[in-house]
Write an enzyme that holds these catalytic residues in place. Structure first.
Site, PDB file in Angstrom:
ATOM      1  N   ASP A  68       0.820  -1.211   0.000  1.00 11.11           N
ATOM      2  CA  ASP A  68       0.000   0.000   0.000  1.00 11.11           C
ATOM      3  C   ASP A  68       0.853   1.260   0.000  1.00 11.11           C
ATOM      4  OD1 ASP A  68       0.921  -0.524   2.597  1.00 11.11           O
ATOM      5  OD2 ASP A  68      -1.041  -1.092   3.334  1.00 11.11           O
ATOM      6  N   ASN A 137      -7.432  -3.332  14.387  1.00 13.84           N
ATOM      7  CA  ASN A 137      -8.823  -3.577  13.980  1.00 13.84           C
ATOM      8  C   ASN A 137      -8.934  -4.710  12.958  1.00 13.84           C
ATOM      9  OD1 ASN A 137      -7.857  -2.476  11.622  1.00 13.84           O
ATOM     10  ND2 ASN A 137      -9.205  -0.689  11.612  1.00 13.84           N
ATOM     11  N   HIS A 139      -7.230  -5.019  10.085  1.00 15.98           N
ATOM     12  CA  HIS A 139      -6.957  -4.747   8.663  1.00 15.98           C
ATOM     13  C   HIS A 139      -5.656  -5.421   8.231  1.00 15.98           C
ATOM     14  CE1 HIS A 139      -4.720  -0.736   9.736  1.00 15.98           C
ATOM     15  NE2 HIS A 139      -3.820  -1.656   9.496  1.00 15.98           N
ATOM     16  N   GLU A 144      -9.651  -1.893   5.448  1.00 13.05           N
ATOM     17  CA  GLU A 144     -10.275  -1.650   6.741  1.00 13.05           C
ATOM     18  C   GLU A 144     -11.532  -2.519   6.890  1.00 13.05           C
ATOM     19  OE1 GLU A 144      -8.492  -0.145   8.716  1.00 13.05           O
ATOM     20  OE2 GLU A 144      -7.990   1.932   8.214  1.00 13.05           O
TER      21      GLU A 144
HETATM   22  C1  F6R Z   1       1.412  -1.714   6.123  1.00 12.84           C
HETATM   23  C2  F6R Z   1       0.088  -2.298   6.200  1.00 12.84           C
HETATM   24  C3  F6R Z   1      -0.661  -2.385   7.481  1.00 12.84           C
HETATM   25  C4  F6R Z   1       0.205  -2.687   8.693  1.00 12.84           C
HETATM   26  C5  F6R Z   1      -0.648  -2.657   9.948  1.00 12.84           C
HETATM   27  C6  F6R Z   1       0.168  -2.949  11.191  1.00 12.84           C
HETATM   28  O1  F6R Z   1       1.913  -1.757   4.804  1.00 12.84           O
HETATM   29  O2  F6R Z   1      -0.393  -2.697   5.205  1.00 12.84           O
HETATM   30  O3  F6R Z   1      -1.646  -3.393   7.358  1.00 12.84           O
HETATM   31  O4  F6R Z   1       0.802  -3.938   8.521  1.00 12.84           O
HETATM   32  O5  F6R Z   1      -1.247  -1.410  10.074  1.00 12.84           O
HETATM   33  O6  F6R Z   1       1.054  -1.905  11.407  1.00 12.84           O
HETATM   34  P1  F6R Z   1       2.212  -2.067  12.477  1.00 12.84           P
HETATM   35  O7  F6R Z   1       3.048  -3.201  12.038  1.00 12.84           O
HETATM   36  O8  F6R Z   1       2.969  -0.772  12.440  1.00 12.84           O
HETATM   37  O9  F6R Z   1       1.543  -2.332  13.777  1.00 12.84           O
END
Ligand code: F6R
Length: 263
Positions: A68, A137, A139, A144
């Protein structure tokens, strides 16, 4: 699903890297790796960089596709995922920059950015192993809750919780972009192997929900229950709310030699 519970975050990284290295060895030098940003995969990237440094792994001909990108940050903005992937993946893993791809979040051509990215993934032969983190959450990517379980790469609106979670990286919480371009859940499911890494008690509810709860768009990571080769590597705090952890440990303790990872 294979669930691996590790004693520490460093061990999560070692096991994650061993899984990626196993697939790279099986596929060959042109392996295609899906990469995530955020804190979760950093110990995996570190352990992969250690393997590269030690001459145990060569990713110079490999390709990477990031999950992303924020909408509206320039590619050289230090918090853009273009720049984050350069710092945390391309350079430490000694990959060729021209083979490392990140979705285009620039404001000029958002409507077609997703389709173009999907075409690039297909042209590379598809993703051999997709590395994922998970949001509190549930995702994965920036899909989301309420995202379609068959979604493809497209623009999404970040939830207030995700923006608050990611505000730690920005000087001002209002600077966190409101939109992103993210691979869809259907795109992620197309990867031949999926490796999700999670650490810390803040991920315990999400891990319990996606591993042991129903498949539901309200916990987007639960879509991995539909994947044939999904490996979930967690530390003890992230595993704390799993009800079948004794079984997952038994499975790992009983693996035949040929199924063990070289961590
Ligand atoms: C990042 C992504 C998100 C993160 C998620 C967890 O490219 O796609 O899904 O993997 O928000 O973030 P962290 O690892 O910082 O807790």
């Amino acid at each position: 699903m294979e669930i691996i519970i590790c004693p520490s975050e460093a061990e999560v990284g070692l096991v994650g890297a061993a899984k990626v290295a196993q697939i790279a060895a099986r596929v060959g030098p042109e392996v295609v790796i899906g990469v995530a940003t955020g804190s979760s995969p950093l110990s995996t990237y570190q352990a992969l960089a250690d393997r590269v440094e030690a001459g145990r792994l060569d990713l110079s001909k490999a390709s990477a596709f990031a999950l992303d990108e924020y909408v509206g940050l320039t590619h050289d903005h230090p918090l853009s995922y273009h720049d984050t992937i350069r710092r945390t993946v391309t350079e430490p893993l000694k990959m060729s920059p021209e083979r490392v791809h990140v979705p285009d979040g620039s404001l000029t051509d958002l409507a077609s950015a997703g389709q173009r990215y999907e075409e690039q993934i297909v042209a590379a032969g598809g993703v051999d192993i997709q590395i994922l983190g998970i949001g509190a959450n549930g995702h994965v990517g920036f899909n989301e809750p309420s995202s379609s379980l068959t979604s493809r790469t497209r623009m999404k609106t970040l939830t207030a919780q995700t923006r608050a979670d990611n505000a730690r990286f920005f000087d001002n919480p209002d600077d966190v972009p409101r939109h992103c371009v993210t691979q869809g859940l259907g795109t992620i499911l197309d990867a031949r192997q999926v490796l999700l890494v999670a650490t810390g008690s803040g991920k315990a509810d999400a891990i319990a929900a996606i591993v042991e709860g129903p498949v539901t768009a309200m916990w987007p990571g639960s879509v991995l229950q539909l994947h044939q080769h999904a490996t979930i590597v967690v530390d003890e705090p992230a595993a704390a709310k799993l009800t079948m952890s004794d079984y997952y440990r038994l499975v790992q303790a009983s693996l035949p030699e040929w199924q063990k990872l070289d961590a």
